[in-house]
Motif scaffolding. Structure first.
Motif, PDB file in Angstrom:
ATOM      1  N   ALA A 261       5.241  -1.528 -10.300  1.00 31.87           N
ATOM      2  CA  ALA A 261       4.047  -1.033  -9.633  1.00 31.87           C
ATOM      3  C   ALA A 261       3.944  -1.588  -8.214  1.00 31.87           C
ATOM      4  CB  ALA A 261       2.808  -1.412 -10.425  1.00 31.87           C
ATOM      5  N   PHE A 262       4.117  -2.915  -8.088  1.00 32.98           N
ATOM      6  CA  PHE A 262       3.982  -3.519  -6.752  1.00 32.98           C
ATOM      7  C   PHE A 262       5.111  -3.096  -5.832  1.00 32.98           C
ATOM      8  CE2 PHE A 262       1.608  -6.786  -9.353  1.00 32.98           C
ATOM      9  CZ  PHE A 262       0.383  -6.210  -9.063  1.00 32.98           C
TER      10      PHE A 262
ATOM     11  N   MET B 159      -1.198  -4.585   1.776  1.00 38.16           N
ATOM     12  CA  MET B 159      -1.459  -3.506   0.833  1.00 38.16           C
ATOM     13  C   MET B 159      -1.007  -3.890  -0.572  1.00 38.16           C
ATOM     14  SD  MET B 159      -0.724   0.033   2.831  1.00 38.16           S
ATOM     15  CE  MET B 159      -1.889   0.655   4.014  1.00 38.16           C
TER      16      MET B 159
ATOM     17  N   PHE C 171      -3.528  -6.166  -1.988  1.00 38.49           N
ATOM     18  CA  PHE C 171      -4.721  -5.420  -2.342  1.00 38.49           C
ATOM     19  C   PHE C 171      -4.526  -4.698  -3.676  1.00 38.49           C
ATOM     20  CE2 PHE C 171      -7.241  -1.505  -2.224  1.00 38.49           C
ATOM     21  CZ  PHE C 171      -8.517  -2.045  -2.045  1.00 38.49           C
ATOM     22  N   ALA C 172      -3.335  -4.105  -3.806  1.00 39.03           N
ATOM     23  CA  ALA C 172      -3.055  -3.381  -5.051  1.00 39.03           C
ATOM     24  C   ALA C 172      -3.074  -4.349  -6.249  1.00 39.03           C
ATOM     25  CB  ALA C 172      -1.717  -2.664  -4.946  1.00 39.03           C
ATOM     26  N   ALA C 173      -2.719  -5.606  -5.975  1.00 43.23           N
ATOM     27  CA  ALA C 173      -2.666  -6.585  -7.058  1.00 43.23           C
ATOM     28  C   ALA C 173      -4.040  -7.155  -7.373  1.00 43.23           C
ATOM     29  CB  ALA C 173      -1.696  -7.711  -6.678  1.00 43.23           C
ATOM     30  N   GLY C 174      -5.050  -6.687  -6.670  1.00 49.72           N
ATOM     31  CA  GLY C 174      -6.396  -7.118  -6.994  1.00 49.72           C
ATOM     32  C   GLY C 174      -6.924  -8.224  -6.123  1.00 49.72           C
ATOM     33  N   LEU C 175      -6.456  -8.339  -4.913  1.00 51.59           N
ATOM     34  CA  LEU C 175      -6.951  -9.365  -4.002  1.00 51.59           C
ATOM     35  C   LEU C 175      -8.450  -9.193  -3.849  1.00 51.59           C
ATOM     36  CD1 LEU C 175      -5.904 -11.663  -2.073  1.00 51.59           C
ATOM     37  CD2 LEU C 175      -6.077  -9.963  -0.255  1.00 51.59           C
ATOM     38  N   ASP C 176      -9.133 -10.309  -3.875  1.00 49.78           N
ATOM     39  CA  ASP C 176     -10.588 -10.303  -3.812  1.00 49.78           C
ATOM     40  C   ASP C 176     -11.054  -9.643  -2.509  1.00 49.78           C
ATOM     41  OD1 ASP C 176     -13.376 -11.006  -3.632  1.00 49.78           O
ATOM     42  OD2 ASP C 176     -12.914 -12.445  -5.270  1.00 49.78           O
ATOM     43  N   TYR C 177     -12.096  -8.832  -2.620  1.00 52.53           N
ATOM     44  CA  TYR C 177     -12.602  -8.135  -1.449  1.00 52.53           C
ATOM     45  C   TYR C 177     -13.080  -9.094  -0.363  1.00 52.53           C
ATOM     46  CZ  TYR C 177     -12.233  -3.425  -3.355  1.00 52.53           C
ATOM     47  OH  TYR C 177     -11.751  -2.248  -3.813  1.00 52.53           O
TER      48      TYR C 177
ATOM     49  N   MET D 231       0.028 -12.236 -11.052  1.00 52.03           N
ATOM     50  CA  MET D 231      -1.001 -11.287 -10.697  1.00 52.03           C
ATOM     51  C   MET D 231      -2.388 -11.810 -11.006  1.00 52.03           C
ATOM     52  SD  MET D 231      -1.580  -7.445 -12.018  1.00 52.03           S
ATOM     53  CE  MET D 231      -2.887  -6.432 -11.395  1.00 52.03           C
ATOM     54  N   GLU D 232      -2.486 -12.524 -12.141  1.00 51.72           N
ATOM     55  CA  GLU D 232      -3.789 -13.024 -12.555  1.00 51.72           C
ATOM     56  C   GLU D 232      -4.296 -14.128 -11.623  1.00 51.72           C
ATOM     57  OE1 GLU D 232      -0.415 -14.957 -14.598  1.00 51.72           O
ATOM     58  OE2 GLU D 232      -1.066 -12.899 -14.270  1.00 51.72           O
TER      59      GLU D 232
ATOM     60  N   ARG E 126       4.613  -4.436 -13.991  1.00 52.56           N
ATOM     61  CA  ARG E 126       3.908  -4.833 -12.777  1.00 52.56           C
ATOM     62  C   ARG E 126       4.849  -4.879 -11.573  1.00 52.56           C
ATOM     63  NH1 ARG E 126       0.143  -9.943 -14.009  1.00 52.56           N
ATOM     64  NH2 ARG E 126       1.134 -10.393 -16.005  1.00 52.56           N
TER      65      ARG E 126
END
Lengths: 366, 771
Positions: A303-304, A174, A177-183, A132-133, A300
């Motif tokens: 969650a995903f 999606m 995105f939920a995992a924090g993909l950069d905008y 995730m990181e 995690r």
């Protein structure tokens, strides 16, 4: 953590309502198809019910199976491989309606692309849980996910099944995105999608003009605009209360695929605004509960998984409805739980089983 | 060493910085696999964004549902119905047309229309062949047509419209799926040609195409019903239902009297045959109500087979043809002159040597009349006299009166394609034009306009709208049309003067002996305009007569126009006069109109001279009755001697034998065309020549030349007594003793304030011979 394992009852209820509605509406919507194929009109309903029973049986199993079981590489890689092989194999199968999407296994059609979505969710969920990181790391995360998803997508496009391919991409997107993909990535994708959006708007305008121009049902009935116009007429004639169950006329060869991709149009015609909004509400409940589970998942992976499975159902439902209502270009994808079709129902019910299991393991602060 | 130390320190510092950075990075990296709280916050924020996005999407879907199912609902339902439903109109049964006495002139019969639902028929060719086999008149071509219709992709097709019940039954017996039946009506005209042009006809789709059928179509047609077929996208019928049952049309009661109509048509046919005319037309109008009692034209057609009709036959000449009215129009000129007090009836007018010059134009009379009263100018129909009066009137006044009498304008909405006629604007009329107009040239009118104008004279000066419909009956309600006064044409006093003058026309003028009727006073006027063909005057004429009967308290205004007679003369009186008379006489008798002058004595007919009944009757008679009892000794087939009998008596005898009488002259029978004792068959025509006994030929020098010419031309029938009949002027065809003529009876004229009374029809006038 010694609290009692409790599944999300509201979510389960929404799914039950939709599957029950499915049986009834498939019966009604298939009367037109039944006339064409001179088969008994309850045949499709019976088959749908059978799939429903099997599906709920599987749901009961997966609901009790700890979702972390799925995280093992053996399960995930087996799933990915089997699906990939199936997707390749299906290309050599029999052609139905110009596409090769189904396997005939003992007289039952199996659609590997539906299972591909589940495999992709498991694969992506596991990878994201572990990395995730490094979600924005191209080589570590995006490439493996892109490879697997891309492979599936290309194979599905070869069938061809454009709708399912898009759905697969949306689900994986999606999850990322939920995992924090950069905008920035999202922005890039959005830029790339602009021309497509523009095309969609153009065609929407053209369609509107055509809708209110003279309507001849015999003017190219295979044209997708014709299908959409018939769909809109179907929904529109329903009004607030609908024409009544079994009273729809548009399902009789006017609306294409009334019992599968366009079943929502039949619901709109026969059950009206009330019925159509009710279906939307059920998916809204699934969305709400599913995302809540994602937020409060224990780990995690949970969650995903929850986000992916929610997307599997809700995103697909919204795309389907949008297509039926003319908000998106016409692409054939089924309405989860409701459209006739065994594979889709099985996969979605399995997915809901997993989601319900995740919900039982919610963290204390969830 | 210090240097090296320094260098080392610097290196170390640099190294340290590097390490510090690396450590910092490491720390950051070590931090990034975040503790539970950190990854959960990220997921939560991202999922919240996702949730917001999907919620928006759901909202959009719901908004779209609202738009489609609430706002656009009606439009989309319309679109849906347009593609799902096929509406077939089921024509309503047309209302009946009846005459004023309830005789049916047109009615509709339900026929069975056989239709098919083509999508339910699998083998069109086969079905067509089977159906065709049981239909009447179904040959190869029809069968192919049916097969073609059945093969079409449609929810509805006709197999046969208005089939007979028998055919429908036979087709039903075949039991073919996809064949259905519904009722459709067919129009019948039981009297065939009777009033054909007036009634008109109906096309296949139950739409009136001509006549009253067309002008009252909306009322007669009723409201069609609607059958709705709902079908799927492949045109298979799901269900059919009657959306609206048809409502039958209203019964329209015409003002026509079928009896009179029949009579008029018979007479027109006769006159066309007799004089080899191209056509003839006549109209009877009730001068007090404007109701048209009969309206006919010859040639005619059979509306049951209107497609076979000639264009000429379809013409309703009473309203669709315009004629120059000729001398008939002198009524209008006289009306204008009398109302404007330009001239009085008594005023003497010099008609000169039988012609006058107007610039280079010569206007001539048929005879040299010299000086005579204005009344005689009209009675004798002097062109010169009329033109002289008209020149005093001026174009403005004459034009105004022409319009006031309704010329130049459509009279009624009841007729389709009614001609307005032509009346020149006064400004365009030169003296020559004015002269022409005053004697009925350079002006074109329809027979109906003539009838309306003459009716206004007859009823005391009111121009009425002619009516063809008396009442409309629908849903148990009968609504009558009402009398409509357009305007006053002349004051009552002038109308009375004109009436008296027109009486004189019949009594002693141009119409004498052609239109007199036993027991009634008649008012009339002739016209003999030259025909206009292709904008030029042709060599033939349109003899016409207008008039009303009885002249006092009139019941019938009658107009008769004969077109281009080729045989037996061409003047208005001898050609159209007898037709006028025949129509008027039958109409008066049939309607029981009381005589308005002293009738001739009654005649009794005894079948057998020797029977005791006859003796009893004879015994009961007083001598004052002076009845003559005729021995109808003639049994079948032997002609009796009729000489010396009055016209009435002789006619009775002939009638009892079934013979037709044709009379010429007046007085007692002098000669009969079938000699006494000869064998006769029913239906033969016996011509009787009548004359005063003893026969004293009074050939006066001033006999109306025109009439004599005609009499000669029209052959033996009239020639024998024509001259002296004209000469005497006042005797009647009834052969009554001269003494009866002598004293005008007060009663029929009682109270009538007509100025001309003293002279009207009395023998006293004999002394005042027109010439």
């Amino acid at each position: 953590m010694a609290r009692k394992l409790k599944a999300d009852k509201l979510l389960f209820l929404a799914v039950v309502v939709l599957v029950a509605l499915s049986a009834v509406m498939v019966y009604s919507a298939s009367t037109g198809a039944a006339i064409d194929q001179t088969g008994p009109s309850y045949q499709l309903m019976f088959r749908q019910l059978t799939w429903g029973v099997i599906g709920f049986f599987l749901l009961a199993i997966t609901m009790r199976l700890d979702y972390r079981t799925w995280q093992s590489p053996a399960v995930i890689w087996t799933a990915v491989l089997v699906v990939a092989i199936a997707l390749v194999a299906v290309l050599f199968g029999r052609e139905i309606n110009g596409t090769r999407r189904w396997f005939a296994v003992g007289g039952i059609g199996i659609q590997p692309s539906e299972f591909a979505k589940l495999a992709a969710i498991l694969f992506t969920g596991d990878l994201l849980a572990r990395r995730m990181e490094r979600v924005n790391d191209v080589t570590g995360t995006l490439l493996p996910i892109g490879l697997v998803t891309g492979l599936f997508t290309i194979l599905i496009l070869l069938e061809p099944d454009f709708g399912t391919a898009i759905t697969l991409l949306v689900i994986v997107g999606m999850m990322l995105f939920a995992a924090g993909l950069d905008y920035r990535y999202l922005f890039g994708v959005g830029l790339a999608a602009l021309p497509a959006l523009y095309m969609a708007l153009i065609s929407a305008d053209y369609r509107r003009r055509r809708l209110f121009a003279f309507l001849d049902p015999w003017d190219d009935p295979l044209d997708s605009d014709f299908q959409l116009i018939q769909s809109l007429i179907s929904v529109g004639t329903g009004g607030v209360t609908g024409r009544g169950f079994m009273e729809g006329v548009q399902k009789l060869s006017y609306v294409p695929f009334p019992h599968t991709d366009f079943i929502y149009a039949v619901i709109g015609e026969e059950l009206g605004l009330i019925g159509a909004s009710g279906v939307l509400l059920c998916f809204g409940v699934i969305l709400w509960r599913g995302l809540r589970i994602a937020m409060s998942a224990q780990d995690r992976f949970g969650a995903f998984l929850a986000a992916g499975l929610t997307a599997l159902v809700a995103a697909q439902a919204f795309v389907n409805m949008s297509v039926v209502l003319g908000l998106l270009p016409t692409k054939g994808i089924p309405l989860p739980f409701v459209s006739a079709g065994g594979s889709s129902l099985l996969v979605n019910l399995i997915g809901m089983g997993i989601l319900l299991n995740v919900s039982q393991h919610a963290s204390a602060d969830g | 060493m210090a240097d090296s130390n320094k260098r080392r320190e610097a290196f170390a510092a640099a190294f340290n910085i590097h390490r510090l950075i690396r450590d910092a990075r490491r720390t950051a990296a070590a931090d990034r696999p975040p503790p539970a709280r950190a990854w959960r916050d990220l997921v939560r924020s991202r999922v919240t964004v996702l949730a917001c996005f999907l919620a928006c999407w759901a909202t959009a879907i719901e908004a779209r549902l609202l738009y489609l199912q609430v706002l656009a609902h009606d439009d989309l339902v319309t679109l849906a119905e347009r593609q799902q439903n096929q509406t077939v109109q089921a024509a309503a049964k047309r209302g009946d047309l009846v005459d004023r006495n309830g005789h049916v002139l047109a009615y509709s019969v339900d026929g069975d229309t056989i239709y098919a639902v083509p999508s339910d028929i699998e083998a069109p060719e086969l079905v067509a062949a089977r159906v065709c086999a049981v239909l009447d008149d179904c040959r190869r071509t029809e069968q192919a047509e049916i097969a073609g219709r059945l093969a079409r992709n449609s929810a509805f097709a006709y197999v046969k419209r208005r089939a007979s019940p028998e055919e429908a039954r036979r087709v039903a017996a075949l039991g073919i799926d996809g064949i259905g039946f519904h009722k459709e009506s067919r129009r019948y005209y039981p009297n065939r040609e009777l009033a054909a042009q007036l009634i008109g006809y109906v096309g296949v789709d139950n739409v009136g195409l001509a006549g009253v059928e067309a002008s009252y179509d909306k009322v007669i047609r009723g409201r069609p019903g609607r059958l709705i077929f709902q079908h799927d996208a492949r045109r298979r019928v799901l269900l059919s239902r009657i959306e609206q049952p048809p409502t039958a049309g209203a019964t329209v009661e015409l003002t026509i009297d079928a009896h009179l109509q029949h009579l008029v048509e018979r007479e027109l046919r006769a006159v066309v045959d007799r004089h080899a005319a191209t056509a003839a037309t006549a109209v009877i109008m009730d001068p007090h109500t404007g109701e048209i009692l009969a309206m006919a034209s010859a040639p005619t057609f059979n509306p049951n087979a209107f497609r076979d009709a000639s264009k000429d036959g379809l013409r309703n000449r009473v309203v669709q043809n315009i004629y120059e009215p000729g001398s008939m129009f002198k009524i209008v000129t006289a009306a204008a002159a009398l109302t404007e007090q330009v001239v009085s009836l008594d005023e003497l007018i010099d008609c000169g040597p039988g012609y006058m010059l107007l610039g280079k134009r010569r206007i001539s009379d048929v005879h040299r009349y010299g000086v005579m009263s204005f009344e005689d100018v009209i009675v004798k129909s002097s062109n010169v006299g009329t033109v002289k009066v008209a020149l005093q009137l001026g174009p403005e006044t004459l034009g105004r009166y022409a319009r006031r009498f309704g010329f130049g304008r459509v009279t009624s909405k009841d007729f389709l394609g009614e001609e307005p006629g032509i009346v020149w604007p006064p400004a365009k009329l030169t003296d020559s034009g004015l002269a022409s107009m005053s004697i009925g040239y350079q002006v074109s009118v329809t027979p109906l306009q003539m009838a309306a104008a003459v009716s206004s004279v007859a009823n005391g000066g009111e121009l009425l709208t002619p009516r063809i419909v008396r009442a409309v009956a629908a849903n148990g309600q009968r609504r009558e049309t009402t009398r409509q006064v357009v305007r006053r044409t002349v004051p009552p006093a002038v109308a009375a003067q004109l009436t008296a003058t027109m009486e004189q026309v019949v009594e002693r003028g141009t119409l004498a002996h052609f239109s007199q009727i036993d027991g009634y006073t008649i008012a009339g006027k002739t016209g003999t305009p030259r025909r206009v063909e292709g904008g030029r005057y042709a060599g033939s004429y349109n003899p016409l007569v207008v008039g009303f009967a009885p002249s006092r308290n009139p019941r019938f205004t009658i107009v008769v126009v004969v077109e281009s007679p080729q045989k037996g003369g061409y003047y208005g009186a001898p050609i159209a006069g007898p037709v006028f008379k025949q129509i008027a006489e039958t109409a008066l008798r049939a309607n029981g109109v009381p005589r308005n002058i002293d009738p001739s004595p009654r005649v009794l007919v005894a079948r057998d001279e020797s029977s005791s009944d006859t003796a009893a009757v004879r015994a009961s008679m007083t001598t004052s009755d002076v009845p003559r009892i005729i021995a109808a000794s003639a049994r079948n087939g032997v002609m009796p001697d009729l000489s010396g009998m009055s016209a009435r008596e002789a006619t009775r005898v002939l009638a009892s034998l079934g013979l037709l009488a044709r009379l010429s002259g007046d007085g007692a029978v002098l000669r009969q065309s079938i000699a006494p004792g000869q064998r006769v068959d029913r239906g033969e025509v016996c011509t009787l020549s009548l004359g005063r006994m003893p026969l004293e030929p009074e050939r006066e020098p001033g006999a109306v030349v025109a009439e004599r010419k005609v009499a000669e031309a029209s052959g033996a029938e009239a020639s024998a007594d024509g001259d002296d009949a004209v000469g005497r002027g006042f005797s009647r065809a009834d052969g009554a003793p001269a003494s009866n003529d002598g004293a005008p009876k007060g009663a029929p004229y009682g109270g009538a304030p007509y100025r001309s009374l003293g002279r009207g029809g009395g023998a006293g006038d004999a002394g005042r011979d027109p010439r």
